[in-house]
Scaffold this motif. Structure first.
Motif, PDB file in Angstrom:
ATOM      1  N   ILE A  47       0.856  -1.195   0.000  1.00  0.00           N
ATOM      2  CA  ILE A  47       0.000   0.000   0.000  1.00  0.00           C
ATOM      3  C   ILE A  47       0.890   1.244   0.000  1.00  0.00           C
ATOM      4  CG2 ILE A  47      -1.875   1.210   1.131  1.00  0.00           C
ATOM      5  CD1 ILE A  47      -2.601  -1.589   0.069  1.00  0.00           C
ATOM      6  N   MET A  89      -6.785   4.581   3.424  1.00  0.00           N
ATOM      7  CA  MET A  89      -6.204   3.242   3.490  1.00  0.00           C
ATOM      8  C   MET A  89      -7.227   2.165   3.135  1.00  0.00           C
ATOM      9  SD  MET A  89      -3.419   1.491   4.345  1.00  0.00           S
ATOM     10  CE  MET A  89      -2.482   2.509   5.478  1.00  0.00           C
ATOM     11  N   GLY A  90      -8.437   2.312   3.660  1.00  0.00           N
ATOM     12  CA  GLY A  90      -9.452   1.299   3.405  1.00  0.00           C
ATOM     13  C   GLY A  90      -9.738   1.133   1.922  1.00  0.00           C
ATOM     14  N   SER A 141      -7.783   1.885  -0.544  1.00  0.00           N
ATOM     15  CA  SER A 141      -6.601   1.327  -1.204  1.00  0.00           C
ATOM     16  C   SER A 141      -6.565  -0.188  -1.066  1.00  0.00           C
ATOM     17  CB  SER A 141      -5.332   1.941  -0.605  1.00  0.00           C
ATOM     18  OG  SER A 141      -5.264   3.328  -0.855  1.00  0.00           O
ATOM     19  N   ILE A 142      -6.805  -0.670   0.157  1.00  0.00           N
ATOM     20  CA  ILE A 142      -6.829  -2.115   0.386  1.00  0.00           C
ATOM     21  C   ILE A 142      -7.931  -2.760  -0.446  1.00  0.00           C
ATOM     22  CG2 ILE A 142      -7.261  -3.912   2.100  1.00  0.00           C
ATOM     23  CD1 ILE A 142      -5.950  -2.047   4.178  1.00  0.00           C
ATOM     24  N   ILE A 181      -1.084  -7.482   3.852  1.00  0.00           N
ATOM     25  CA  ILE A 181      -1.055  -6.041   3.660  1.00  0.00           C
ATOM     26  C   ILE A 181       0.278  -5.508   4.176  1.00  0.00           C
ATOM     27  CG2 ILE A 181      -2.246  -3.872   4.057  1.00  0.00           C
ATOM     28  CD1 ILE A 181      -3.861  -6.035   2.534  1.00  0.00           C
ATOM     29  N   LEU A 232       2.673  -2.259   4.293  1.00  0.00           N
ATOM     30  CA  LEU A 232       2.656  -0.807   4.143  1.00  0.00           C
ATOM     31  C   LEU A 232       3.999  -0.320   3.594  1.00  0.00           C
ATOM     32  CD1 LEU A 232       0.867   0.144   7.486  1.00  0.00           C
ATOM     33  CD2 LEU A 232      -0.130  -0.503   5.275  1.00  0.00           C
ATOM     34  N   HIS A 246      -8.576   4.505   8.288  1.00  0.00           N
ATOM     35  CA  HIS A 246      -7.642   3.700   9.063  1.00  0.00           C
ATOM     36  C   HIS A 246      -7.536   2.264   8.558  1.00  0.00           C
ATOM     37  CE1 HIS A 246     -11.544   3.559  11.390  1.00  0.00           C
ATOM     38  NE2 HIS A 246     -11.356   2.278  11.137  1.00  0.00           N
ATOM     39  N   GLY A 247      -8.006   1.998   7.383  1.00  0.00           N
ATOM     40  CA  GLY A 247      -7.787   0.705   6.753  1.00  0.00           C
ATOM     41  C   GLY A 247      -8.712  -0.381   7.246  1.00  0.00           C
TER      42      GLY A 247
END
Length: 220
Positions: A34, A111-112, A114-115, A130, A132, A185-186
């Motif tokens: 990410i 982030m969320g 992107s994942i 995942i 980073l 916050h993913g």
């Protein structure tokens, strides 16, 4: 909006031995790197460039930018790799093209999302690790170990001295939830929604990221 491009070879490794098709079928867990953040804290603290483009030399003396060190470890793990980044990150895209790494482009740095974009693109994997891009001290050995710990059910996370770290692995059962993430916050909320298994590692690197210029090792 998400844009995609992909190369035919998912796992170029700078001359290192490659996994063959049978090996990838036997262990279809892949690494999502990410690299879509803006790194605003880094520049606000006096950083002269995007933190993912900041240069330093690793313990072996090999120079590179933050994201290059992170991607290099992912490639050396011999697992499938995909990078999620923003359209403006031209240097990251060029590096990925040179290394044969598929890239997913996202229009924001949450982030969320992107994942989720990476998981949707790599929906054929059995699990997603995942990784980073601002954690360049994580080794290929750690990535390999955590990938082996991923099962179809639940989530696996490394710890050091009882402190939770990264990379975090997600099994097949989490795919639908991962694909719908939007939070800044993913995948943090998923840690309470699925079975969580922790693995204690003797490696402080799983806790070390680059948020500030002072966290970069001295250049050699």
């Amino acid at each position: 909006m998400v844009n995609l491009w992909q190369t035919d070879n998912l796992n170029v490794n700078n001359g290192e031995p490659q996994m063959d098709d049978r090996q990838l079928q036997d262990n279809p867990v892949g690494i999502l790197v990410i690299a879509a953040g803006h790194g605003r804290r880094f520049t606000a603290a006096g950083g002269e460039t995007d933190k993912l483009l900041a240069e330093f030399s690793d313990a072996s003396g090999r120079a590179g930018r933050v994201f290059e060190h992170s991607c290099r470890a992912a490639l050396q793990s011999q697992l499938p790799v995909c990078v999620v980044t923003r359209p403006a990150q031209h240097a990251i895209q060029r590096y990925c093209q040179q290394q044969g790494i598929p890239v997913v482009l996202v229009e924001n740095d949450r982030m969320g999302e992107s994942i989720a974009a990476g998981v949707r693109r790599m929906s054929g994997w059995r699990g997603w690790l995942i990784h980073l891009a601002d954690m360049p001290f994580i080794s290929a050995a750690v990535l390999q170990r955590m990938a082996k710990e991923i099962t179809d059910e639940g989530i696996v996370r490394p710890t050091f001295g009882g402190q939770p770290g990264h990379p975090v692995g997600f099994g097949r059962s989490t795919q639908a939830a991962l694909s719908q993430l939007t939070a800044e916050h993913g995948a943090r909320d998923l840690l309470t929604q699925f079975p969580l298994h922790t693995v204690e590692l003797d490696d402080e690197a799983i806790l070390r990221d680059i948020d500030l210029p002072s966290q970069l090792p001295d250049k050699k």
